[in-house]
Design a protein around this motif. Structure first.
Motif, PDB file in Angstrom:
ATOM      1  N   PRO A 278      35.043  99.102 -37.346  1.00  8.78           N
ATOM      2  CA  PRO A 278      35.131 100.589 -37.076  1.00  8.78           C
ATOM      3  C   PRO A 278      35.286 101.224 -38.501  1.00  8.78           C
ATOM      4  CG  PRO A 278      36.500  99.200 -35.637  1.00  8.78           C
ATOM      5  CD  PRO A 278      36.186  98.488 -36.508  1.00  8.78           C
ATOM      6  N   LYS A 279      34.709 102.297 -38.571  1.00  8.36           N
ATOM      7  CA  LYS A 279      34.424 103.259 -39.724  1.00  8.36           C
ATOM      8  C   LYS A 279      35.278 104.691 -39.561  1.00  8.36           C
ATOM      9  CE  LYS A 279      32.834 101.714 -42.779  1.00  8.36           C
ATOM     10  NZ  LYS A 279      33.386 100.676 -43.625  1.00  8.36           N
ATOM     11  N   TRP A 280      35.201 105.204 -38.401  1.00 13.06           N
ATOM     12  CA  TRP A 280      35.683 106.547 -38.212  1.00 13.06           C
ATOM     13  C   TRP A 280      35.786 106.614 -36.611  1.00 13.06           C
ATOM     14  CZ3 TRP A 280      33.041 110.566 -36.099  1.00 13.06           C
ATOM     15  CH2 TRP A 280      31.714 110.530 -36.169  1.00 13.06           C
ATOM     16  N   ASN A 281      36.772 107.650 -36.146  1.00 10.05           N
ATOM     17  CA  ASN A 281      36.662 107.751 -34.696  1.00 10.05           C
ATOM     18  C   ASN A 281      36.184 109.226 -34.316  1.00 10.05           C
ATOM     19  OD1 ASN A 281      38.281 105.523 -34.711  1.00 10.05           O
ATOM     20  ND2 ASN A 281      40.298 106.442 -34.764  1.00 10.05           N
ATOM     21  N   PRO A 320      48.288 110.160 -26.264  1.00 13.63           N
ATOM     22  CA  PRO A 320      47.312 111.165 -25.700  1.00 13.63           C
ATOM     23  C   PRO A 320      47.775 112.508 -26.158  1.00 13.63           C
ATOM     24  CG  PRO A 320      48.220 109.560 -24.113  1.00 13.63           C
ATOM     25  CD  PRO A 320      48.764 109.356 -25.447  1.00 13.63           C
ATOM     26  N   PRO A 321      46.625 113.343 -26.594  1.00 10.37           N
ATOM     27  CA  PRO A 321      45.088 113.211 -26.026  1.00 10.37           C
ATOM     28  C   PRO A 321      43.994 112.597 -26.856  1.00 10.37           C
ATOM     29  CG  PRO A 321      45.439 115.478 -26.506  1.00 10.37           C
ATOM     30  CD  PRO A 321      46.666 114.603 -26.940  1.00 10.37           C
ATOM     31  N   HIS A 322      44.723 111.872 -27.932  1.00 11.06           N
ATOM     32  CA  HIS A 322      43.920 111.226 -28.871  1.00 11.06           C
ATOM     33  C   HIS A 322      44.061 109.750 -28.864  1.00 11.06           C
ATOM     34  CE1 HIS A 322      45.281 115.118 -30.970  1.00 11.06           C
ATOM     35  NE2 HIS A 322      43.882 115.343 -31.045  1.00 11.06           N
ATOM     36  N   LEU A 323      44.468 109.125 -27.769  1.00  9.71           N
ATOM     37  CA  LEU A 323      44.370 107.700 -27.918  1.00  9.71           C
ATOM     38  C   LEU A 323      43.079 107.180 -27.299  1.00  9.71           C
ATOM     39  CD1 LEU A 323      45.933 105.128 -27.011  1.00  9.71           C
ATOM     40  CD2 LEU A 323      46.183 105.837 -24.680  1.00  9.71           C
ATOM     41  N   HIS A 324      42.178 107.838 -26.649  1.00 10.55           N
ATOM     42  CA  HIS A 324      40.798 107.533 -26.110  1.00 10.55           C
ATOM     43  C   HIS A 324      39.671 107.904 -27.162  1.00 10.55           C
ATOM     44  CE1 HIS A 324      37.842 107.401 -22.483  1.00 10.55           C
ATOM     45  NE2 HIS A 324      37.653 106.600 -23.460  1.00 10.55           N
ATOM     46  N   ILE A 325      39.205 106.682 -27.568  1.00 15.69           N
ATOM     47  CA  ILE A 325      38.331 107.068 -28.664  1.00 15.69           C
ATOM     48  C   ILE A 325      36.959 106.188 -28.489  1.00 15.69           C
ATOM     49  CG2 ILE A 325      39.988 107.586 -30.514  1.00 15.69           C
ATOM     50  CD1 ILE A 325      39.442 104.765 -31.655  1.00 15.69           C
ATOM     51  N   GLN A 326      35.885 106.716 -29.181  1.00 14.53           N
ATOM     52  CA  GLN A 326      34.943 105.908 -29.679  1.00 14.53           C
ATOM     53  C   GLN A 326      34.819 105.745 -30.905  1.00 14.53           C
ATOM     54  OE1 GLN A 326      31.235 106.888 -27.815  1.00 14.53           O
ATOM     55  NE2 GLN A 326      31.750 105.958 -25.564  1.00 14.53           N
ATOM     56  N   ALA A 327      34.802 104.578 -31.686  1.00 11.49           N
ATOM     57  CA  ALA A 327      34.752 104.288 -33.121  1.00 11.49           C
ATOM     58  C   ALA A 327      33.628 104.099 -33.461  1.00 11.49           C
ATOM     59  CB  ALA A 327      35.951 103.241 -33.586  1.00 11.49           C
ATOM     60  N   PHE A 328      32.812 104.843 -34.282  1.00 10.20           N
ATOM     61  CA  PHE A 328      31.693 104.398 -34.710  1.00 10.20           C
ATOM     62  C   PHE A 328      31.961 103.152 -35.673  1.00 10.20           C
ATOM     63  CE2 PHE A 328      28.690 103.935 -38.183  1.00 10.20           C
ATOM     64  CZ  PHE A 328      27.653 104.263 -37.723  1.00 10.20           C
ATOM     65  N   SER A 329      31.059 102.009 -35.623  1.00  7.44           N
ATOM     66  CA  SER A 329      31.196 100.839 -36.194  1.00  7.44           C
ATOM     67  C   SER A 329      29.972 100.551 -36.686  1.00  7.44           C
ATOM     68  CB  SER A 329      31.689  99.967 -35.201  1.00  7.44           C
ATOM     69  OG  SER A 329      32.912 100.427 -34.599  1.00  7.44           O
ATOM     70  N   GLU A 330      30.224  99.677 -37.954  1.00  7.42           N
ATOM     71  CA  GLU A 330      29.099  98.709 -38.250  1.00  7.42           C
ATOM     72  C   GLU A 330      29.182  97.784 -37.843  1.00  7.42           C
ATOM     73  OE1 GLU A 330      29.596  98.802 -42.663  1.00  7.42           O
ATOM     74  OE2 GLU A 330      29.028 101.059 -42.887  1.00  7.42           O
ATOM     75  N   VAL A 331      28.216  97.058 -37.387  1.00  9.60           N
ATOM     76  CA  VAL A 331      27.991  95.515 -36.694  1.00  9.60           C
ATOM     77  C   VAL A 331      27.385  94.529 -37.374  1.00  9.60           C
ATOM     78  CG1 VAL A 331      28.773  96.669 -34.602  1.00  9.60           C
ATOM     79  CG2 VAL A 331      26.449  96.264 -34.900  1.00  9.60           C
ATOM     80  N   GLU A 332      27.755  93.256 -37.237  1.00 10.75           N
ATOM     81  CA  GLU A 332      26.786  92.252 -37.657  1.00 10.75           C
ATOM     82  C   GLU A 332      26.915  91.002 -36.444  1.00 10.75           C
ATOM     83  OE1 GLU A 332      28.622  90.723 -41.124  1.00 10.75           O
ATOM     84  OE2 GLU A 332      27.812  92.387 -42.388  1.00 10.75           O
ATOM     85  N   MET A 333      25.773  90.552 -36.001  1.00 10.40           N
ATOM     86  CA  MET A 333      25.383  89.696 -34.956  1.00 10.40           C
ATOM     87  C   MET A 333      24.923  88.539 -35.805  1.00 10.40           C
ATOM     88  SD  MET A 333      23.639  90.116 -31.313  1.00 10.40           S
ATOM     89  CE  MET A 333      22.012  90.525 -32.080  1.00 10.40           C
ATOM     90  N   ALA A 344      24.594  99.076 -35.621  1.00  8.12           N
ATOM     91  CA  ALA A 344      25.408 100.109 -35.467  1.00  8.12           C
ATOM     92  C   ALA A 344      25.842 100.382 -33.932  1.00  8.12           C
ATOM     93  CB  ALA A 344      25.045 101.403 -35.956  1.00  8.12           C
ATOM     94  N   GLY A 345      27.039 100.943 -33.639  1.00  8.20           N
ATOM     95  CA  GLY A 345      27.170 100.897 -32.233  1.00  8.20           C
ATOM     96  C   GLY A 345      28.670 101.585 -32.056  1.00  8.20           C
ATOM     97  N   VAL A 346      29.440 101.744 -31.060  1.00 13.16           N
ATOM     98  CA  VAL A 346      30.704 102.253 -30.958  1.00 13.16           C
ATOM     99  C   VAL A 346      31.473 101.196 -30.389  1.00 13.16           C
ATOM    100  CG1 VAL A 346      30.023 104.519 -30.777  1.00 13.16           C
ATOM    101  CG2 VAL A 346      30.217 103.262 -28.617  1.00 13.16           C
ATOM    102  N   LEU A 347      32.763 101.388 -30.624  1.00 10.41           N
ATOM    103  CA  LEU A 347      33.665 100.619 -29.847  1.00 10.41           C
ATOM    104  C   LEU A 347      34.668 101.588 -29.243  1.00 10.41           C
ATOM    105  CD1 LEU A 347      34.910  97.402 -29.577  1.00 10.41           C
ATOM    106  CD2 LEU A 347      36.632  98.079 -31.521  1.00 10.41           C
ATOM    107  N   GLU A 348      34.544 101.603 -27.886  1.00  4.68           N
ATOM    108  CA  GLU A 348      35.342 102.624 -27.138  1.00  4.68           C
ATOM    109  C   GLU A 348      36.646 101.826 -26.847  1.00  4.68           C
ATOM    110  OE1 GLU A 348      35.140 104.873 -22.941  1.00  4.68           O
ATOM    111  OE2 GLU A 348      33.499 104.781 -24.009  1.00  4.68           O
ATOM    112  N   GLN A 349      37.555 102.521 -26.780  1.00  2.07           N
ATOM    113  CA  GLN A 349      39.064 102.105 -26.677  1.00  2.07           C
ATOM    114  C   GLN A 349      39.892 102.964 -26.055  1.00  2.07           C
ATOM    115  OE1 GLN A 349      40.458 100.680 -30.740  1.00  2.07           O
ATOM    116  NE2 GLN A 349      38.282 101.426 -31.299  1.00  2.07           N
TER     117      GLN A 349
END
Length: 368
Positions: A278-281, A320-333, A344-349
């Protein structure tokens, strides 16, 4: 009551389309996110229909120069589900399962957009989400998820973002069924239960493939709905994984991930490992999720439009209300020991209450 929907051969019951069973929490929603491969631009949209509440609402958010701008709208549905416009926000279905257009036109808030989604891969049907609390159906819905590219533009407060298909990718979904919307039930389940919900959702884009992973788990860490899919771009068929799991490293003092690893097992036994950084939310409250003012299905009158903004790097709370996020993420598969594929993608939490594998014991205790 007859509506435009009754002109189409899409009925599922003996009733007109205006009626969706008997559960007042029935909903029907569109969701979109889009971002550049490097994460320098990000936008999202949500559009919800609540037939038994007779309400339709929508939000559009974009992050420009570190500021998340959020436009919200809500109106009375008047039982007409095919009028996909809420004040300044509208959706056009250009070609089902292939292309959709989002338009925003709010001169009074200096907020405009014209963005079109194009599929990168086939739409994926996620396993049906059915979650009971004792005798009560808390959730019962289906989601369709599809990765794509975008083209168009967004203009907010005099700043313009040009969107081209070679630079912008993302995900859109459609979900429908039952989950809590509108006002909370005045009589909760007896005896009352402490809230608990563990949710991870991660659609990812690679050059020639997409992946999708999600996990709903109980307080002990047992998954009650989890799945993973690998799908080539274009019209290739998706491969559903035999099993999947994730490992999440949480930031100290938060419930947000510092890093994550996804592990997939293919039907033939081959292994896929994905590293998520994750890079930012992006904050889902900007799209109405958990919003105290623009909650999904909330009654705002015949038509109401609102705007707010904040700097993402100034949000330090994980409550809350800042608990629910989609973190923009760099990914390696790494697929079956092959070369590293970057994407690239998101990690929703959204993690509320206890979750033993993560070390969470109370409603909102944070990672050490």
């Amino acid at each position: 009551m007859l509506t435009k929907g009754d002109e189409y051969p899409i009925h599922q019951t003996a009733e007109p389309i205006a009626y969706s069973g008997t559960d007042r929490n029935f909903y029907d929603r569109y969701f979109f996110n889009g971002y550049t491969w490097d994460g320098s631009s990000f936008f999202g949209a949500a559009f919800g229909v609540y037939p038994h509440l007779n309400i339709m609402d929508a939000s559009f958010s974009v992050v420009i120069d570190g500021v998340q701008h959020n436009l919200h709208a809500s109106r009375v549905l008047n039982m007409e589900r095919l009028d996909l416009q809420v004040g300044p926000i509208s959706i056009e279905i250009i070609e089902p399962l292939t292309s959709l257009r989002i338009r925003v036109d709010s001169p009074e808030h200096d907020f405009k957009a014209d963005v079109t989604f194009h599929k990168r891969a086939k739409a994926l049907e996620e396993p049906r989400f059915t979650y009971r609390q004792g005798p009560r159906s808390f959730m019962d819905y289906t989601r369709m998820t599809q990765n794509g590219t975008y083209e168009g533009w967004i203009e907010v407060k005099g700043k313009r973002v040009e969107i081209t298909r070679d630079k912008f990718v993302g995900t859109r979904d459609r979900s429908w069924g039952v989950r809590p919307v509108g006002m909370a039930d005045p009589q909760p389940l007896a005896p009352p239960r402490d809230p608990q919900f563990y949710w991870i959702w991660s659609p990812l884009n690679f050059e020639n493939a997409i992946t999708l992973y999600h996990n709903n788990a109980d307080a002990d860490g047992k998954s009650w709905n989890t799945a993973a899919v690998l799908c080539p771009t274009g019209d290739g068929e998706p491969t559903k994984m035999k099993s999947c799991r994730s490992e999440i490293d949480f930031m100290s003092g938060s419930r947000h991930a510092k890093g994550a690893k996804l592990f997939f097992e293919k039907p033939n036994g081959g292994q896929i490992e994905i590293k998520v950084t994750p890079k930012w939310n992006f904050y889902m409250v900007g799209l109405g999720y958990g919003s105290p003012d623009w909650n999904h299905g909330g009654y705002k009158g015949e038509l109401e439009v609102g705007y707010d903004c904040f700097r993402t790097d100034e949000i330090t709370s994980c409550a809350p209300p800042h608990l629910h996020i989609q973190a923009f993420s760099e990914v390696e598969m790494v697929d079956e020991g092959g070369p590293v594929q970057k994407g690239a993608g998101v990690l929703e939490q959204m993690i509320i209450g206890p979750h033993a594998p993560s070390g969470f014991k109370d409603l909102l205790d944070m990672a050490p």
